[in-house]
Design a protein around this motif. Structure first.
Motif, PDB file in Angstrom:
ATOM      1  N   TRP A 303       0.828  -1.204   0.000  1.00 19.58           N
ATOM      2  CA  TRP A 303       0.000   0.000   0.000  1.00 19.58           C
ATOM      3  C   TRP A 303       0.864   1.256   0.000  1.00 19.58           C
ATOM      4  O   TRP A 303       0.506   2.274  -0.608  1.00 19.58           O
ATOM      5  CB  TRP A 303      -0.945   0.013   1.196  1.00 19.58           C
ATOM      6  CG  TRP A 303      -2.164  -0.838   1.015  1.00 19.58           C
ATOM      7  CD1 TRP A 303      -2.543  -1.910   1.757  1.00 19.58           C
ATOM      8  CD2 TRP A 303      -3.187  -0.671   0.018  1.00 19.58           C
ATOM      9  NE1 TRP A 303      -3.724  -2.440   1.291  1.00 19.58           N
ATOM     10  CE2 TRP A 303      -4.147  -1.690   0.221  1.00 19.58           C
ATOM     11  CE3 TRP A 303      -3.386   0.230  -1.020  1.00 19.58           C
ATOM     12  CZ2 TRP A 303      -5.273  -1.832  -0.573  1.00 19.58           C
ATOM     13  CZ3 TRP A 303      -4.516   0.091  -1.824  1.00 19.58           C
ATOM     14  CH2 TRP A 303      -5.440  -0.915  -1.599  1.00 19.58           C
ATOM     15  N   ILE A 304       2.011   1.210   0.676  1.00 16.94           N
ATOM     16  CA  ILE A 304       2.920   2.357   0.655  1.00 16.94           C
ATOM     17  C   ILE A 304       3.485   2.565  -0.750  1.00 16.94           C
ATOM     18  O   ILE A 304       3.601   3.692  -1.235  1.00 16.94           O
ATOM     19  CB  ILE A 304       4.052   2.163   1.682  1.00 16.94           C
ATOM     20  CG1 ILE A 304       3.499   2.284   3.104  1.00 16.94           C
ATOM     21  CG2 ILE A 304       5.169   3.183   1.465  1.00 16.94           C
ATOM     22  CD1 ILE A 304       4.519   2.009   4.182  1.00 16.94           C
ATOM     23  N   VAL A 305       3.832   1.465  -1.428  1.00 14.88           N
ATOM     24  CA  VAL A 305       4.304   1.572  -2.815  1.00 14.88           C
ATOM     25  C   VAL A 305       3.241   2.217  -3.687  1.00 14.88           C
ATOM     26  O   VAL A 305       3.520   3.101  -4.513  1.00 14.88           O
ATOM     27  CB  VAL A 305       4.699   0.184  -3.358  1.00 14.88           C
ATOM     28  CG1 VAL A 305       5.021   0.262  -4.850  1.00 14.88           C
ATOM     29  CG2 VAL A 305       5.884  -0.378  -2.593  1.00 14.88           C
ATOM     30  N   ILE A 306       1.988   1.789  -3.509  1.00 14.25           N
ATOM     31  CA  ILE A 306       0.886   2.349  -4.293  1.00 14.25           C
ATOM     32  C   ILE A 306       0.752   3.850  -4.031  1.00 14.25           C
ATOM     33  O   ILE A 306       0.540   4.648  -4.961  1.00 14.25           O
ATOM     34  CB  ILE A 306      -0.418   1.607  -3.963  1.00 14.25           C
ATOM     35  CG1 ILE A 306      -0.359   0.178  -4.525  1.00 14.25           C
ATOM     36  CG2 ILE A 306      -1.629   2.345  -4.514  1.00 14.25           C
ATOM     37  CD1 ILE A 306      -1.500  -0.708  -4.072  1.00 14.25           C
ATOM     38  N   SER A 307       0.886   4.246  -2.777  1.00 10.74           N
ATOM     39  CA  SER A 307       0.754   5.673  -2.450  1.00 10.74           C
ATOM     40  C   SER A 307       1.884   6.491  -3.064  1.00 10.74           C
ATOM     41  O   SER A 307       1.668   7.615  -3.529  1.00 10.74           O
ATOM     42  CB  SER A 307       0.726   5.857  -0.937  1.00 10.74           C
ATOM     43  OG  SER A 307       1.987   5.561  -0.352  1.00 10.74           O
ATOM     44  N   ILE A 308       3.097   5.943  -3.086  1.00 16.63           N
ATOM     45  CA  ILE A 308       4.229   6.665  -3.683  1.00 16.63           C
ATOM     46  C   ILE A 308       4.032   6.837  -5.177  1.00 16.63           C
ATOM     47  O   ILE A 308       4.355   7.887  -5.750  1.00 16.63           O
ATOM     48  CB  ILE A 308       5.545   5.929  -3.375  1.00 16.63           C
ATOM     49  CG1 ILE A 308       5.861   6.014  -1.874  1.00 16.63           C
ATOM     50  CG2 ILE A 308       6.705   6.506  -4.187  1.00 16.63           C
ATOM     51  CD1 ILE A 308       7.080   5.221  -1.461  1.00 16.63           C
ATOM     52  N   VAL A 309       3.467   5.826  -5.833  1.00 12.51           N
ATOM     53  CA  VAL A 309       3.226   5.925  -7.279  1.00 12.51           C
ATOM     54  C   VAL A 309       2.223   7.041  -7.580  1.00 12.51           C
ATOM     55  O   VAL A 309       2.247   7.630  -8.666  1.00 12.51           O
ATOM     56  CB  VAL A 309       2.747   4.570  -7.829  1.00 12.51           C
ATOM     57  CG1 VAL A 309       2.309   4.675  -9.288  1.00 12.51           C
ATOM     58  CG2 VAL A 309       3.852   3.536  -7.697  1.00 12.51           C
TER      59      VAL A 309
END
Length: 434
Positions: A303-309
């Motif tokens: 979910w953190i990766v998704i938010s960074i994208v």
């Protein structure tokens, strides 16, 4: 310049991010109070992105003609009116109109801020100031989690939107009274030839599908469907889900600065933004697959990766700026923005339509419904990623073919003495690369 230009426009961009993501916090209350199903909830949230996308190119022309101060002030007044109507609405149609007004009202927030920075700040400081604006603006997504939840306990979702209406009106007045008036150059309408140079460029259509499908999906998930996934699929309580949304919002804010800094560092070493963007999208697809397949790892990591994208526009805008001359980059970025928000609308509304194909069980949709909905978006991203890297694969294949087909013994022994000189020339060409 910081007090009279930067901070007033950051306030508008902050509100834009807050309005973009607030529905994920109040979705449960909206559904309970007004009887909205998944499809209606998806349409209600995504209409913001639909109208946002539809006005991007006209807004760009207005900013060039009338300046960011006037355009942003007027539009934020519209956003304030939409927020007030949303808080007072009693039916789905009223909510839909109000949400569309909010989308129009904040549609110039990012471009107005960038235009103001270009107008008033020194050229050598523009990149740094842009990064700070995106970072501080993304704090609106942070506010739409735990801080907004604290307010909801006292005001309810209606009272919250009345407060957002007051904030929008105040921001509009702040920009109108504080920001200096800049000299407006005479701007001609974009010619068909100029627009054709953008929308017929192969490089633009190579990155645009990947940028839209990944960034638009990241916005859609963070703005609405992350919370239902966390509660219905992963079984977290509302409080735990809000905490995770808070961390994701921090990831978006920090991600803008991280990606911009990393891109600058790699560029000094000969690696362009295009390569970094491709790597980021690969991580994004991997993070989504980790969620869909329920891999045994902490779900907060993907979910953190998704938010960074969600902050990867820093890279795609920089890449598009490399494709076109400076006088066309604004329109090219506006065209890319249309695709970002257009795909976000499709994913938000489409996810709701897919979920509605299953019956509600124990108060929520089954896990398989969410998996199918999320996987549908991932399928499009994989196709776009293949289209994006295909030229690189072709180039790599050509190099490998050249390597393996070259003469393994370039310093061969002389031909037999019986061969004529002409035959020797044929058998031993002078091309060193042969």
């Amino acid at each position: 310049m910081i007090g009279c230009v930067f901070l007033p426009f950051v306030a508008g961009y902050y509100l834009s991010y807050l309005f973009r993501t607030i529905n994920t916090l109040i979705s449960g209350q909206l559904s309970a109070d007004l009887g909205l199903d998944a499809a209606n909830l998806g349409l209600l949230t995504s209409v913001y992105f639909l109208v946002f996308a539809g006005v991007q190119i006209p807004i760009g022309t207005l900013l060039d003609r009338f300046g960011p101060r006037r355009v942003q002030s007027v539009l934020l007044m519209i956003a304030g009116g939409g927020a007030a109507l949303f808080g007072a609405s009693s039916g789905f149609l009223e909510l839909l109109v109000a949400r569309a007004m909010i989308g129009i009202g904040v549609s110039a927030a990012a471009m107005a801020g960038l235009k103001a920075i270009v107008t008033w700040f020194p050229r050598e400081r523009i990149a740094l100031v842009n990064g700070y604006m995106m970072m501080f603006g993304a704090l609106g997504a942070v506010t739409a989690t735990t801080p907004a939840q604290w307010l909801l306990e006292y005001t309810g979702w209606r009272g919250l939107f009345e407060l957002l209406a007051l904030g929008s009106f105040a921001s509009a007045l702040l920009i109108f009274w504080t920001v200096p008036e800049a000299a407006r150059p005479r701007v001609s309408q974009p010619t068909a030839r100029e627009l054709s140079a953008i929308y017929t460029d192969r490089r633009f259509w190579r990155i645009a599908p990947l940028s839209a499908s990944c960034i638009g999906s990241a916005w859609s998930l963070q703005a609405l469907w992350a919370a239902p996934w966390m509660t219905n699929v992963e079984g977290f309580s509302r409080e735990s889900s809000i905490t995770r949304l808070f961390i994701m919002a921090l990831g978006t804010s920090g991600g803008a600065l991280l990606l911009g800094t990393l891109a600058d560092w790699l560029r000094r070493r000969g690696i362009g933004s295009e390569a970094l963007f491709g790597a980021v999208t690969v991580l994004f697809v991997g993070a989504e697959l980790a969620l869909i397949l329920r891999l045994p790892l902490p779900s907060l990591l993907p979910w953190i990766v998704i938010s960074i994208v969600g902050a990867a526009t820093v890279l795609s805008y920089a890449t598009v700026a490399e494709y076109f001359p400076r006088e066309l980059t604004g329109r090219a970025n506006a065209g890319l923005n249309v695709l970002h928000f257009g795909w976000c609308f499709i994913v938000q509304y489409g996810t709701g339509l897919i979920l509605d194909q299953w019956s509600v069980q124990e108060g929520h949709y089954p896990i398989i419904a969410y998996q199918v909905a999320f996987a549908s978006a991932v399928g499009v991203q994989v196709l776009a990623l293949g289209w994006f890297i295909f030229p690189w694969l072709g180039s790599l294949g050509g190099r490998l073919a050249k390597f393996f087909l070259r003469d393994p013994e370039p310093n061969r022994a002389p031909v037999e003495a019986s061969a004529t000189s002409a035959e020797a020339d044929v058998l031993e060409p002078e091309d060193e690369d042969w």
